[in-house]
Design a protein around this motif. Structure first.
Motif, short mmCIF file in Angstrom:
data_model
loop_
_atom_site.label_atom_id
_atom_site.label_comp_id
_atom_site.label_asym_id
_atom_site.label_seq_id
_atom_site.Cartn_x
_atom_site.Cartn_y
_atom_site.Cartn_z
N GLY A 33 0.79 -1.21 0.00
CA GLY A 33 0.00 0.00 0.00
C GLY A 33 0.83 1.26 0.00
O GLY A 33 2.06 1.25 0.11
N TRP A 34 0.12 2.42 -0.12
CA TRP A 34 0.78 3.72 -0.16
C TRP A 34 1.52 4.03 1.14
O TRP A 34 2.58 4.63 1.13
CB TRP A 34 -0.25 4.82 -0.44
CG TRP A 34 -0.75 4.80 -1.84
CD1 TRP A 34 -1.97 4.40 -2.28
CD2 TRP A 34 -0.02 5.19 -3.00
NE1 TRP A 34 -2.08 4.51 -3.64
CE2 TRP A 34 -0.89 5.00 -4.12
CE3 TRP A 34 1.26 5.68 -3.23
CZ2 TRP A 34 -0.49 5.29 -5.43
CZ3 TRP A 34 1.64 5.96 -4.53
CH2 TRP A 34 0.78 5.77 -5.62
N SER A 35 0.96 3.59 2.25
CA SER A 35 1.62 3.87 3.53
C SER A 35 2.97 3.18 3.61
O SER A 35 3.94 3.71 4.16
CB SER A 35 0.74 3.42 4.70
OG SER A 35 0.50 2.02 4.63
N ALA A 36 3.05 1.98 3.02
CA ALA A 36 4.33 1.25 3.03
C ALA A 36 5.37 1.97 2.18
O ALA A 36 6.54 2.09 2.56
CB ALA A 36 4.13 -0.17 2.52
N LEU A 37 4.94 2.48 1.01
CA LEU A 37 5.88 3.23 0.16
C LEU A 37 6.38 4.48 0.86
O LEU A 37 7.56 4.82 0.79
CB LEU A 37 5.19 3.60 -1.16
CG LEU A 37 4.87 2.44 -2.10
CD1 LEU A 37 4.08 2.95 -3.31
CD2 LEU A 37 6.14 1.74 -2.55
N ARG A 38 5.49 5.18 1.54
CA ARG A 38 5.88 6.38 2.27
C ARG A 38 6.84 6.02 3.40
O ARG A 38 7.82 6.71 3.65
CB ARG A 38 4.64 7.08 2.81
CG ARG A 38 4.94 8.41 3.49
CD ARG A 38 3.66 9.19 3.81
NE ARG A 38 2.80 8.47 4.71
CZ ARG A 38 1.65 7.89 4.35
NH1 ARG A 38 1.23 7.95 3.09
NH2 ARG A 38 0.91 7.25 5.22
N TYR A 39 6.55 4.90 4.09
CA TYR A 39 7.39 4.46 5.19
C TYR A 39 8.79 4.13 4.68
O TYR A 39 9.80 4.50 5.28
CB TYR A 39 6.76 3.25 5.85
CG TYR A 39 7.41 2.82 7.14
CD1 TYR A 39 7.00 3.33 8.36
CD2 TYR A 39 8.46 1.89 7.13
CE1 TYR A 39 7.59 2.93 9.55
CE2 TYR A 39 9.07 1.49 8.30
CZ TYR A 39 8.63 2.02 9.51
OH TYR A 39 9.22 1.63 10.68
N GLN A 40 8.86 3.42 3.53
CA GLN A 40 10.16 3.05 2.98
C GLN A 40 10.94 4.28 2.53
O GLN A 40 12.16 4.32 2.64
CB GLN A 40 9.96 2.08 1.81
CG GLN A 40 9.46 0.70 2.25
CD GLN A 40 9.27 -0.25 1.10
OE1 GLN A 40 9.58 0.09 -0.04
NE2 GLN A 40 8.74 -1.43 1.38
N HIS A 41 10.23 5.27 2.03
CA HIS A 41 10.89 6.52 1.64
C HIS A 41 11.52 7.20 2.85
O HIS A 41 12.63 7.74 2.78
CB HIS A 41 9.87 7.46 0.98
CG HIS A 41 10.48 8.72 0.45
ND1 HIS A 41 11.40 8.74 -0.58
CD2 HIS A 41 10.33 10.01 0.85
CE1 HIS A 41 11.77 9.98 -0.82
NE2 HIS A 41 11.14 10.78 0.03
N VAL A 42 10.82 7.17 3.98
CA VAL A 42 11.36 7.74 5.22
C VAL A 42 12.62 6.98 5.63
O VAL A 42 13.62 7.58 6.03
CB VAL A 42 10.30 7.69 6.34
CG1 VAL A 42 10.94 8.05 7.68
CG2 VAL A 42 9.15 8.63 6.03
N VAL A 43 12.56 5.65 5.52
CA VAL A 43 13.72 4.83 5.88
C VAL A 43 14.93 5.20 5.02
O VAL A 43 16.04 5.38 5.52
CB VAL A 43 13.40 3.33 5.72
CG1 VAL A 43 14.66 2.48 5.90
CG2 VAL A 43 12.35 2.89 6.72
N GLU A 44 14.73 5.33 3.72
CA GLU A 44 15.81 5.66 2.82
C GLU A 44 16.39 7.04 3.14
O GLU A 44 17.61 7.25 3.04
CB GLU A 44 15.32 5.61 1.37
CG GLU A 44 15.02 4.18 0.91
CD GLU A 44 14.29 4.14 -0.41
OE1 GLU A 44 13.97 5.24 -0.93
OE2 GLU A 44 14.04 3.04 -0.92
N ASN A 45 15.54 7.98 3.52
CA ASN A 45 16.02 9.31 3.90
C ASN A 45 16.89 9.26 5.15
O ASN A 45 17.90 9.98 5.26
CB ASN A 45 14.84 10.26 4.12
CG ASN A 45 14.20 10.69 2.81
OD1 ASN A 45 14.81 10.57 1.75
ND2 ASN A 45 12.96 11.16 2.89
#
Length: 231
Positions: A33-45
């Protein structure tokens, strides 16, 4: 990341610091889902910010004069640091041993460090030997012998001092015979051991010092690679 500065292969650094250290959201989770993509983006940052902090600390050491950087740890993190370093002036080597063992020991890491240091030192000495022989063959931008090298220090020409310590220790240098030679608080009218005097001059003028053998230097115990040629 831990950034340590070493002046030998002794396991303990003479200066060390922990940098970055942001641990909030450092692991991705297998959700959709979208929340997972957003979460992974935070992790990468977070990973990127920590890598940036490590790279900044490394560059500060490089600007201080260190020319060899050894990286160990998580492969993805090392890649981020390498990308951030870009066109650094230092030689950067990624260690294959990775990070410390699960039991907290770092014997494998230290052995890997020693192997890289030995290889780096050997290659540097061979390159310097060929470079020096080429300069000597053309009599260009090179000085040999205690007196000529001392005079080159007076003119600020010396880029790299090359000496055979045991052989140079048997010779002497009188600073007063080379007006303008800076050796700190050493007496100027008395003979000084040539090896110590020239190393002091190198330290006070920012010149590199490399240990070699008399055979490499065409039979002289002291030589210098110069910043420019002067007939």
């Amino acid at each position: 990341g831990n950034v340590g500065t070493y002046d030998s292969d002794v396991p303990q650094p003479h200066h060390g610091a922990a940098v970055g250290g942001e641990t909030h959201h450092t692991h991705k989770v297998p959700t959709g889902g979208w929340s997972a993509l957003r979460y992974q983006h935070v992790v990468e940052n977070v990973w990127q910010r920590n890598a940036d902090a490590v790279a900044t600390a490394i560059e500060s050491r490089v600007r201080a004069g260190h020319r060899l950087v050894l990286l160990a740890g998580d492969p993805h993190s090392m890649t981020l640091v390498m990308d951030r370093l870009g066109e650094t002036r230092a030689t950067v080597v990624q260690l294959g041993s990775g990070s410390r063992a699960e039991d907290g020991g770092d014997e494998a890491l230290q052995q890997s460090i020693r192997e890289v240091l030995m290889d780096h030192t050997t290659r540097r000495r061979l390159e310097l030997s060929h470079f020096l022989k080429d300069r000597l063959g053309r009599s260009e931008a090179v000085a040999t012998g205690v007196r000529d090298v001392a005079d080159a220090f007076v003119r600020g020409q010396v880029d790299t001092l090359v000496l055979d310590p045991a052989q140079a220790a048997e010779l002497s240098l009188v600073p007063a015979e080379h007006p303008g030679l800076v050796l700190g608080a050493a007496p100027t009218d008395q003979p000084l051991p040539a090896d110590q005097a020239l190393i002091a001059a190198a330290a006070l003028t920012g010149a590199d010092v490399v240990v070699s053998s008399r055979a490499v230097m065409a039979g002289t115990p002291v030589a210098a690679l110069l910043r420019w040629d002067q007939s």
